[in-house]
Scaffold this active site. Structure first.
Site, PDB file in Angstrom:
ATOM      1  N   SER A 109       0.818  -1.217  -0.147  1.00  0.00           N
ATOM      2  CA  SER A 109       0.058   0.036  -0.079  1.00  0.00           C
ATOM      3  C   SER A 109       0.950   1.296   0.085  1.00  0.00           C
ATOM      4  CB  SER A 109      -1.025   0.090   1.363  1.00  0.00           C
ATOM      5  OG  SER A 109      -0.227   0.330   2.411  1.00  0.00           O
ATOM      6  N   LYS A 110       0.210   2.487  -0.063  1.00  0.00           N
ATOM      7  CA  LYS A 110       0.950   3.792  -0.091  1.00  0.00           C
ATOM      8  C   LYS A 110       2.115   3.724   0.836  1.00  0.00           C
ATOM      9  CE  LYS A 110      -0.595   6.922  -3.101  1.00  0.00           C
ATOM     10  NZ  LYS A 110      -1.586   7.745  -3.250  1.00  0.00           N
TER      11      LYS A 110
END
Ligand code: GLU
Length: 494
Positions: free
Chosen positions: A253-254
């Protein structure tokens, strides 16, 4: 008779093209290219609230940058179009009517609030909940009346009894009891299809033979197989690819850094490096080989090589691949790729563009720097001593390398030696060692000081190769400047 493989990448344009999606696209593309097949791009934009033209454009951009070109799809066309689901809504409705007529689907008038209440009530008793078929049990006349009155409703697929089984090319045999699958919605009350319906209708229409997609879809596949059966179509082969995890074993994820493919482009990664890196996320060639050109990947790729284990995204490894792929680029190609950055840094000269001697010289500089470089931008930084006339000494280099006693005199002796004699790396080294010996100092002292004089820094590629390439005239100027600096500094400090 062998059938031409037809694969597809079917992104939902609800965000940018992320690394997981790009990897899925790549695997499909590699398989299609390996087997002389067709790679289709289909945009699954039925969720109108979350999709947008900009997001579609971004996905196409990302794929083009990676060199994953599609044979059928947006902008290219093809015999199975349109390739945007939002332009195919009628075909989903027609298929739903067919299922309704066959009794394989039914209208559901239950309101979301009612469903929610029933779900909560079941959960309060500690149980799970699946749709309870209220609307299947409704009398036919009632359903007909509600339908004629235009009461909004969804359409659910009627899951038959039995078991659903398939051989996943990555995960092996998967076998589920249909009793665990609820009568899922295929058409929403706004007459838009759900993903389950549109993906199957389109994969049939587009004659898809292999579906390679993320493992998060594995649990959807039994539903899809039931739909294939209801449509009387034979299903494709499925390969569910393990998801990508960060080094902390959490789903990518980010938090783990950039996840958008175009961010990597903007940060100076080469598409070939990204492709090489993504290919090895979850796929193995069955050997230790890591560095692949695109052609070699196409040659080596098999679905069997996709492992069931989690793929871990290692950003340092990506940097390494970038350096390695730069190593494979012909110097001439690097020169052209660097032009904008060199122009921006004021280091470009027009005679680098022509095919003459200066361009060949720049290619030699690139070859010398190549092994140290991870990003094309590094060439600009490391190339500065070759390309610029003025050299600024880093304070740390001055302190560390320019404080030996009598250095100015040693540099003068070196400059005199370099003014005469052969100007090749080997001769330059012999000359420097001879000067050091005559003057009773270690060669290292003179090597380090010369490096600072030539580059301003403490590190550089091999000194003598570098000096040869910088050339006699500019070398003598730099050595004189170094002498002067040392003399002035001596004057100040004494
Ligand atoms: N639109 C779906 C997604 O982006 C496609 C899944 C599939 O390949 O079937 O996840």
């Amino acid at each position: 008779m062998s059938v031409t493989p037809r694969l597809r990448f079917a992104p939902s344009p609800t965000g940018f093209l992320h690394v997981g999606g790009a990897r899925t696209a790549l695997f499909n593309w590699l398989y299609a290219r390996r087997h002389g097949g067709v790679f289709v791009l289909r945009i699954e934009d039925t969720d109108v609230r979350r999709s947008s033209d900009d997001l579609v454009a971004g996905i196409l951009d990302g794929l083009r940058w990676l060199g994953i070109e599609w044979d059928e799809g947006p902008g290219v066309g093809g015999p199975h179009g349109p390739y945007l689901q939002s332009a195919r809504l009628e075909s989903y409705r027609t298929e739903v009517d067919r299922l309704l007529a066959d009794g394989r689907a039914y209208r559901c008038f239950c309101l979301p609030e009612e469903l929610q209440q029933r779900r909560e009530a079941a959960q309060a008793k500690g149980g799970g909940w699946m749709y309870d078929r209220t609307c299947l049990q409704r009398r036919e006349e009632t359903t007909a009346r509600l339908t004629n009155d235009g009461v909004p409703h969804a359409v659910r697929f009627r899951v038959p009894e039995g078991r659903t089984r398939f051989d996943d090319l990555v995960r092996g045999t998967i076998d589920v009891d249909n009793a665990t699958i609820e009568d899922f919605v295929i058409l929403r009350s706004d007459r838009h299809p759900t993903y389950h319906l549109s993906v199957v209708v389109d994969d049939i229409d587009m004659a898809i033979t292999h579906v390679v997609r993320g493992d998060d879809h594995t649990s959807n596949t039994p539903k899809h197989l039931l739909l294939y059966d209801a449509f009387g179509a034979s299903p494709p082969r499925f390969a569910h690819v393990p998801l990508i995890f960060g080094p902390d074993k959490k789903r990518m994820s980010k938090r783990h850094g950039a996840t958008s493919v175009t961010d990597y482009r903007d940060r100076g990664y080469l598409p070939d490096a990204m492709v090489n890196f993504l290919a090895l996320l979850g796929w193995s060639p069955g050997s230790d080989q890591e560095l692949f050109t695109r052609e070699a990947l196409v040659e080596a790729f098999t679905l069997e090589g996709i492992s069931g284990g989690n793929a871990v995204f290692d950003a340092e490894k990506l940097d390494w691949f970038n350096g390695q792929q730069i190593g494979l680029m012909p110097a001439d190609v690097v020169v052209d790729a660097l032009r904008p950055a060199l122009e921006a840094a004021g280091l470009w000269r027009d005679d680098y563009a022509a095919g003459g001697g200066r361009r060949a010289w720049l290619a030699q500089v690139i070859d010398l720097l190549r092994s140290r470089v991870r990003f094309l931008a590094d060439f600009v930084e490391y190339g500065r001593p070759f390309l610029a006339d003025d050299v600024a000494y880093e304070p740390e280099a001055v302190e560390k390398r320019l404080s030996a006693d009598g250095l100015a005199g040693h540099v003068t002796a070196l400059r005199e030696a370099y003014a005469a004699g052969e100007f090749t790396a080997a001769a330059l080294e012999t000359a420097l060692r001879a000067v050091a010996e005559t003057r009773g100092i270690k060669a290292g002292v003179l090597i380090h000081a010369t490096r600072v004089g030539m580059t301003g820094r403490t590190v550089s590629p091999g000194l003598f190769e570098m000096v040869e390439l910088i050339g006699r005239d500019r070398t003598l100027v730099r050595l004189r400047a170094l002498e002067q600096f040392l003399v002035e500094r001596g004057a100040v400090s004494s």
